[in-house]
Design an enzyme around this catalytic site. Sequence first.
Site, PDB file in Angstrom:
ATOM      1  N   SER A  22      72.173  31.329  49.044  1.00  0.00           N
ATOM      2  CA  SER A  22      71.888  30.604  50.156  1.00  0.00           C
ATOM      3  C   SER A  22      73.324  29.520  50.370  1.00  0.00           C
ATOM      4  CB  SER A  22      70.946  29.598  50.062  1.00  0.00           C
ATOM      5  OG  SER A  22      71.005  28.848  48.714  1.00  0.00           O
ATOM      6  N   ASN A 109      64.978  23.050  41.861  1.00  0.00           N
ATOM      7  CA  ASN A 109      63.794  22.686  42.697  1.00  0.00           C
ATOM      8  C   ASN A 109      64.046  21.231  42.928  1.00  0.00           C
ATOM      9  OD1 ASN A 109      63.094  25.205  42.185  1.00  0.00           O
ATOM     10  ND2 ASN A 109      60.998  24.895  41.290  1.00  0.00           N
ATOM     11  N   HIS A 155      53.668  16.690  91.322  1.00  0.00           N
ATOM     12  CA  HIS A 155      53.412  17.816  91.822  1.00  0.00           C
ATOM     13  C   HIS A 155      54.841  18.431  92.491  1.00  0.00           C
ATOM     14  CE1 HIS A 155      49.395  17.113  91.012  1.00  0.00           C
ATOM     15  NE2 HIS A 155      49.474  16.026  91.528  1.00  0.00           N
ATOM     16  N   SER A 276      81.984  28.727  89.433  1.00  0.00           N
ATOM     17  CA  SER A 276      81.499  30.132  89.464  1.00  0.00           C
ATOM     18  C   SER A 276      82.684  31.074  89.451  1.00  0.00           C
ATOM     19  CB  SER A 276      80.742  30.542  90.483  1.00  0.00           C
ATOM     20  OG  SER A 276      80.714  31.793  90.875  1.00  0.00           O
ATOM     21  N   LYS A 282      80.791  26.960  94.241  1.00  0.00           N
ATOM     22  CA  LYS A 282      79.778  26.502  93.302  1.00  0.00           C
ATOM     23  C   LYS A 282      80.262  25.412  92.495  1.00  0.00           C
ATOM     24  CE  LYS A 282      76.316  28.019  92.436  1.00  0.00           C
ATOM     25  NZ  LYS A 282      75.749  29.238  92.165  1.00  0.00           N
ATOM     26  N   ASN A 284      78.208  24.082  89.419  1.00  0.00           N
ATOM     27  CA  ASN A 284      76.872  24.505  88.536  1.00  0.00           C
ATOM     28  C   ASN A 284      76.763  23.211  87.489  1.00  0.00           C
ATOM     29  OD1 ASN A 284      76.422  26.599  89.983  1.00  0.00           O
ATOM     30  ND2 ASN A 284      77.536  27.905  88.465  1.00  0.00           N
ATOM     31  N   GLU A 289      71.659  22.647  81.967  1.00  0.00           N
ATOM     32  CA  GLU A 289      70.874  24.103  81.955  1.00  0.00           C
ATOM     33  C   GLU A 289      70.854  24.192  80.622  1.00  0.00           C
ATOM     34  OE1 GLU A 289      71.631  27.132  85.314  1.00  0.00           O
ATOM     35  OE2 GLU A 289      73.032  25.535  85.660  1.00  0.00           O
ATOM     36  N   LYS A 324      66.433  25.012  55.410  1.00  0.00           N
ATOM     37  CA  LYS A 324      67.809  24.363  55.851  1.00  0.00           C
ATOM     38  C   LYS A 324      68.299  25.073  57.136  1.00  0.00           C
ATOM     39  CE  LYS A 324      68.556  25.051  51.237  1.00  0.00           C
ATOM     40  NZ  LYS A 324      67.375  24.732  50.883  1.00  0.00           N
TER      41      LYS A 324
HETATM   42  N1  ARG Z   1      68.789  27.835  47.008  1.00  0.00           N
HETATM   43  C1  ARG Z   1      67.628  27.267  46.699  1.00  0.00           C
HETATM   44  C2  ARG Z   1      66.741  26.617  47.834  1.00  0.00           C
HETATM   45  O1  ARG Z   1      67.429  26.536  49.040  1.00  0.00           O
HETATM   46  C3  ARG Z   1      67.633  26.365  45.641  1.00  0.00           C
HETATM   47  C4  ARG Z   1      66.247  26.191  44.793  1.00  0.00           C
HETATM   48  C5  ARG Z   1      66.178  27.442  43.889  1.00  0.00           C
HETATM   49  N2  ARG Z   1      65.106  27.392  43.164  1.00  0.00           N
HETATM   50  C6  ARG Z   1      64.723  28.472  42.467  1.00  0.00           C
HETATM   51  N3  ARG Z   1      63.692  28.318  41.709  1.00  0.00           N
HETATM   52  N4  ARG Z   1      65.153  29.807  42.672  1.00  0.00           N
HETATM   53  O2  ARG Z   1      65.568  26.354  47.827  1.00  0.00           O
END
Ligand code: ARG
Length: 458
Positions: A22, A109, A155, A276, A282, A284, A289, A324
Amino acid sequence: MVLWSGRFSAPSDDDLKKLNDSLSFDRRMYRQDIAGSRAYADAICASGVLTPAERDAIVSGLDQVQSEMDAGTFAFQPSDEDIHTAVERRLTEIIGDIGGKLHTGRSRNDQVATDLRLWTAEALAQLAAAVHALQHAIVATSEGHIDTLMPGYTHVQPAQPVTAAHWLMSYFWMFARDQERLTQITGRVRWSPLGAGALAGNPFGIDRHALARALNLGTPMTNSIDAVSDRDYVAETLFAVSLLATHLSRLSEDLIWFSNPALGFITLDDRYSTGSSMMPQKRNPDPMELARGKAGRLIGNLTGFLATLKGLPTGYNKDLQEDKEALFDSLDNMLQILPVISAVVRTLKINPARMAEALDEEMLATDLADYLVRKGMPFRQAHHCAGTAVRVAGEKGVRLSALAVGDYQAITPLFGDDVHQVLSFSRSIANRSAFGGTAPSAVQEQIALARAVLAQSE
Ligand code: ARG
């Protein structure tokens, strides 16, 4: 260095690694990750896991990691799975094996949950400032048009006359509620998961309250399993951004059709209109949008993430890594849209003459009914009589003001010689002076309240 290689005899498959890593998107949380680690080093030093000298070595190593990241000289390695791994790997390169003590009692975690809360709290503050700027723009533009008359719609049909300020200020209050929501969510974001470990809590007796204070997060989360797996605040933020986007999309929709030359109620500033490539004439309304279009994407981020959450069993699951990209995408896009829309509103040219041209006397039919009500007729009956007047005028091919008093009296003798006075747009507006109405006096009051709301958050 892979953090968890001990029990494996072979490295991860390359394709799995690409799926699992990640770093590409969570590296933007490096400041929060390092702040969490500094505070955690203090906490485990206070509980005796680190000596003060070890803590100092870790903190100065983290300082160096931070300056390398800030300067953009940090050399990420292919083995860096995520930002947490990268920071710890580099820390250990800088200060040696002591770096490996930092993770005592901690898990990625509780680490990632903390980082993301810190990141979200900062992003919400940025968002609040951007919404604030938009609210200011709305008030400033409205103030110049407290007496400008325009058709009000339901409406998409002409309904009753309103003032341009009243129309535009209707959006102020939507954004005021968005603003309130951001504040409320921030309160729930600022809980500290750190010290929850992987799920079961910290075995080294750390002071999680002190740790929460050090991170400027309100309180430690009360249950360690909940602490590592709760992403309510991500879902709530995605919702708040989606609803904000929905309000922006509605405002955009108004600005788009009001700027159509057939109506010409408003003109977008040249800096915020686009041309445009083929049709030279134009102008726009692309920014509007894009705001309208992006609302769909942001709502998608919300519903997608809720679907990710709904089946998760207890504790941390890797599915949560999906939090994320959804969150970053929604906030990045919103922070891109808001300043442009604020500028559009600030530089908006409102064309009172075109608005006045679009007023039709039929929009005063309710005022005709109200006139009869003032003479004692029950509203239902008055509605019917006013409707008859509209029909008669239509049959004769004239405006309501061109019907003679006799024509009105043929409908009901309650119509008096003064009936034509009712057929005035400015009078219709001035009558709606009860709190929250479109009368200039009520709109003045509304704007004063809006200014007070803005001053409160300054
Ligand atoms: N990259 C992980 C996340 O975004 C971090 C936590 C990873 N924890 C694990 N037990 N593999 O959640």
